[in-house]
Design an enzyme around this catalytic site. Structure first.
Site, PDB file in Angstrom:
ATOM      1  CD  GLU A 165      -1.882  -2.358   1.309  1.00 44.32           C
ATOM      2  OE1 GLU A 165      -0.770  -2.650   1.791  1.00 44.32           O
ATOM      3  OE2 GLU A 165      -2.755  -3.204   1.054  1.00 44.32           O
TER       4      GLU A 165
ATOM      5  CG  HIS B 223     -10.782  -6.586   6.752  1.00 46.28           C
ATOM      6  ND1 HIS B 223      -9.835  -7.053   7.607  1.00 46.28           N
ATOM      7  CD2 HIS B 223     -10.307  -6.847   5.508  1.00 46.28           C
ATOM      8  CE1 HIS B 223      -8.831  -7.583   6.918  1.00 46.28           C
ATOM      9  NE2 HIS B 223      -9.094  -7.470   5.633  1.00 46.28           N
TER      10      HIS B 223
HETATM   11  C1  TPP Z   1      -2.488  -4.453   4.180  1.00 50.08           C
HETATM   12  C2  TPP Z   1      -3.403  -5.381   3.478  1.00 50.08           C
HETATM   13  N1  TPP Z   1      -3.495  -5.317   2.136  1.00 50.08           N
HETATM   14  C3  TPP Z   1      -4.325  -6.136   1.469  1.00 50.08           C
HETATM   15  C4  TPP Z   1      -5.096  -7.036   2.138  1.00 50.08           C
HETATM   16  C5  TPP Z   1      -6.085  -7.920   1.401  1.00 50.08           C
HETATM   17  N2  TPP Z   1      -5.573  -9.275   1.367  1.00 50.08           N
HETATM   18  C6  TPP Z   1      -5.886 -10.175   2.296  1.00 50.08           C
HETATM   19  S1  TPP Z   1      -5.096 -11.606   2.086  1.00 50.08           S
HETATM   20  C7  TPP Z   1      -4.324 -11.049   0.709  1.00 50.08           C
HETATM   21  C8  TPP Z   1      -3.399 -11.937  -0.022  1.00 50.08           C
HETATM   22  C9  TPP Z   1      -2.310 -12.467   0.844  1.00 50.08           C
HETATM   23  O1  TPP Z   1      -1.545 -13.350   0.123  1.00 50.08           O
HETATM   24  P1  TPP Z   1      -0.461 -14.258   0.815  1.00 50.08           P
HETATM   25  O2  TPP Z   1       0.412 -13.427   1.679  1.00 50.08           O
HETATM   26  O3  TPP Z   1       0.183 -15.045  -0.246  1.00 50.08           O
HETATM   27  O4  TPP Z   1      -1.293 -15.193   1.783  1.00 50.08           O
HETATM   28  P2  TPP Z   1      -2.335 -16.339   1.398  1.00 50.08           P
HETATM   29  O5  TPP Z   1      -3.656 -15.675   1.233  1.00 50.08           O
HETATM   30  O6  TPP Z   1      -1.888 -17.005   0.178  1.00 50.08           O
HETATM   31  O7  TPP Z   1      -2.350 -17.223   2.581  1.00 50.08           O
HETATM   32  C10 TPP Z   1      -4.693  -9.741   0.435  1.00 50.08           C
HETATM   33  C11 TPP Z   1      -4.229  -8.949  -0.697  1.00 50.08           C
HETATM   34  C12 TPP Z   1      -4.986  -7.061   3.550  1.00 50.08           C
HETATM   35  N3  TPP Z   1      -5.734  -7.875   4.299  1.00 50.08           N
HETATM   36  N4  TPP Z   1      -4.126  -6.242   4.186  1.00 50.08           N
END
Ligand code: TPP
Ligand code: MG
Lengths: 320, 338
Positions: free
Chosen positions: B70, B139
């Site tokens: 972000e 959220h």
């Molecule tokens: C600061 C922030 N940005 C975006 C999100 C939205 N978001 C939640 S999970 C995710 C993907 C995370 O991917 P990864 O780290 O690979 O974990 P996985 O879901 O594969 O376990 C995103 C973009 C968030 N929760 N917090």
């Protein structure tokens, strides 16, 4: 593989508990009884359990939005977790957290976390405590979270302060709907971690033994005062990013193939039975035991007390 | 006029502005959705359904799917906007403003002023906000007070499909930074949308209902709740003058004062917690500038001083309800100077 029978049974029981917990949630969520966003951990069990089987209550872990597996592996009460996800006032966090923020500080579980990348810096702080206790601090992150500046800062600070922190990157190849190859600019998380000046290795995240053995080495290394380390685990997520995700980013037949060829529970079963460490019957017995536990967790959660409006202002330091 | 869902109005408005001005670009996480996956780009098209089809039309140089970063999203949007682009950045949930606060607060908001008026930063930061999804403390927040408090930012909180079109178009064409707050619970709401080019200037409230007894000020999801309350109050003979403020900065002080001078009673509905809030800000403004008109203490219906809790029962106790709004209006009506 030098594992006692008890240790193998315990490892399998933990993995199976996570699996059944998640599969059951998948079904219950489809019934509409559970509110909010739920991210299931099924497929990645060997990671959480391969790491946490080394840890005691004074070792710390911090988790992610996909936290159920880490919670269970670190010893959180499964019934209390289920109640929390159902939003009961009897849940592990009194219905305030739901799926995404389950924590149990007494178990060294510093919380699932809704902010991607928030965990790693907190793990550095827990690493300061761990250093004085002779324990370790673990930051679980994904292939998406590894791209946050917070993660970079945490890795560098842990190196500079020589803290016993292990950055565990569970590479399930997707962050939400985006492929790892698009979002991770470096050749791998391992290469990137090494560039920060820490020991960085990879392990097979669908093989409990691969994760467990690699972690033993890293924990010894960190406890010996060498500073932090990182491990990248190649693993798979069996459900959508969140429950309700249509998963259109998957390839044709991808999920069936993963469940067939890359299921860490199947891998475990095959390994231990072929090596005659456990019998099929031992495993079946655990399966039955776990099913019963999760049945009980769901039944108790459905009957558990609900929070009321006066609970909203409980645990706020100052009320107005 | 077409009847459209708010999420589609957002996409269509961005589409129209991108077609009109090749300097308009977009950045955000999963706004293309599916990059680097077997399903390929646009497998998803944005998690809120507000950007489907834009990548196919405008390509990767203008519709930029980013890693989860972000700070870099806002920083990059700021840098591009300082150097000739018009960037629309999406922060997937307003709560994640915590991650990129410096870029918003110390950078974007301050450029024009601290560079002696010699820079422009035409950036729109879109942020879905608010409760209603049982999405728990990280959220679900309403963050408008924080950004409204920052000199150098304009803050928009649309509630109707038509306003989304008019205000988003204005935001994209504005030469200054605009925080565009989209209530998550409103994405699926349908409304009539004017055809063709449609701009609504900032700083003009929308009159939702007219009445002579109580002025109600609201934003976002609270407008609909207040409208329900006003309908109920009307049956009991209480006339509500309900204003949807639409932009919190600039603020339509004139409409507020005109209304309060007429009704003599003010009720503010705000989804956020009560301290140092948008509600207290409006309250102070009216107490200061229209004190003589007030026939009763100013009433505020807000969230409590707590994070937004997860469980269904807790979240619905947290969020102001039409019933609470009705009760507060009745309280204001029954006040007698002692
Ligand atoms: C600061 C922030 N940005 C975006 C999100 C939205 N978001 C939640 S999970 C995710 C993907 C995370 O991917 P990864 O780290 O690979 O974990 P996985 O879901 O594969 O376990 C995103 C973009 C968030 N929760 N917090
Ligand atoms: Mg991932």
């Amino acid at each position: 593989m030098q594992h006692s029978r008890e240790a193998l049974i315990q490892a399998y029981r933990q993995m199976k508990t996570i699996r059944v917990f998640e599969e059951r949630l998948h079904d219950e969520i489809a019934l509409g009884e559970i509110a909010g966003f739920t991210h299931l951990y099924a497929g990645q069990e060997a990671c959480a359990v391969g790491v946490c089987e080394h840890l005691g209550p004074k070792d710390y872990i911090i988790s992610t939005h996909r936290g159920h597996g880490h919670c269970i592996a670190k010893g959180c009460d499964v019934v209390g977790m289920m109640k929390e996800i159902y939003g009961s006032s009897d849940g592990l966090c009194k219905g305030k957290s739901g799926s995404m923020h389950i924590a149990d500080i007494n178990k060294g579980m510093l919380g699932a976390n809704g902010i991607v990348g928030a965990g790693a810096p907190i793990a550095v702080g827990a690493g300061i405590t761990a250093k004085s206790n002779g324990t370790v601090s673990i930051a679980f992150s994904g292939d998406g979270a590894c791209n946050q500046g917070t993660t970079f800062e945490a890795m560098n600070m842990a190196v500079v302060l020589k803290l016993p922190v292990i950055f565990v990157f569970e590479n399930n190849h997707y962050s939400e709907h985006t492929g790892e190859s698009y979002a991770v600019g470096a050749e791998s998380m391992t290469v990137r971690s090494a560039a920060f000046g820490m020991k960085a290795i990879k392990a097979n995240g669908i093989d409990f033994f691969s994760v467990y053995d690699a972690m033993r080495e890293l924990i010894e290394y960190c406890k010996a005062g060498n500073g932090p380390a990182s491990i990248e685990l190649d693993t798979e997520r069996f459900y959508g990013h969140f429950e309700g995700d249509p998963q259109r980013y998957r390839g044709k037949g991808e999920l069936d193939r993963l469940r067939e060829e890359r299921d860490c529970l199947k891998v475990f079963r095959t390994k231990v039975t072929e090596a005659k460490l456990l019998e099929g019957a031992d495993i079946d017995a655990i399966d039955a035991e776990v099913e019963a536990l999760i049945d009980r967790a769901v039944a108790e959660s459905k009957a558990a007390p609900r929070p009321t409006a006066d609970h909203v202002l409980e645990d706020v330091y100052i009320s107005y | 006029m077409a009847r459209q869902m708010i999420r589609d109005v957002i996409r269509d408005t961005i589409d129209a502005e991108m077609a009109r001005d090749e300097n308009v670009i977009m950045l955000g996480e999963d706004i293309v959705g599916g990059m680097g996956s077997p399903g390929g780009p646009e497998a998803i098209g944005g998690i809120w359904g507000t950007s489907g089809g834009l990548w196919a039309k405008y390509g990767s140089d203008r519709v930029i799917d980013t890693p989860i970063s972000e700070s870099a999203i806002i920083g990059a949007a700021a840098g591009a906007s300082l150097t000739g682009k018009r960037a629309i950045a999406e922060i997937m949930f307003a709560d994640f403003i915590g991650v990129c606060m410096d870029q918003i607060w110390n950078q974007v908001a301050k450029f024009r002023y601290m560079f002696g008026g010699k820079s422009k930063c035409p950036i729109v930061i879109r942020m879905p906000y608010g409760a209603g999804y049982n999405a728990a403390p990280q959220h679900s927040q309403s963050i408008h007070a924080m950004v409204t408090a920052m000199p150098g930012l304009k803050v928009v909180m649309p509630t109707t499909a038509a306003d989304v079109k008019g205000l988003l178009t204005t935001a994209i064409r504005d030469d200054d930074p605009v925080i565009f707050l989209e209530h998550k619970a409103l994405y699926g709401v349908k409304g009539e949308v004017p055809d063709g080019e449609y701009l609504i200037p900032f700083g003009h409230a929308r009159q939702v209902t007219q009445g002579d007894d109580v002025t109600i000020l609201a934003t976002g999801m609270m407008v609909g709740f207040a409208e329900k309350a006003a309908a109920q109050l009307a049956q009991d003979g209480i006339g509500c003058d309900l204003l949807d403020l639409r932009t919190t900065s600039p603020l339509d002080e004139e409409a507020i004062m005109d209304s309060v001078e007429r009704t003599g009673r003010l009720l503010i509905v705000d989804e956020a917690p009560p301290r140092c809030s948008f509600a207290t800000d409006l309250s102070a403004l009216v107490a200061n500038k229209a004190f003589a008109s007030l026939k009763a203490p100013i009433e505020m219906v807000t969230g409590p001083h707590s994070p937004v809790p997860f469980a269904r029962e807790l979240e619905s106790a947290y969020v102001p309800s039409p019933d609470k709004i009705v009760a507060a209006a009745v309280k204001a009506m029954s006040y007698r100077r002692g």
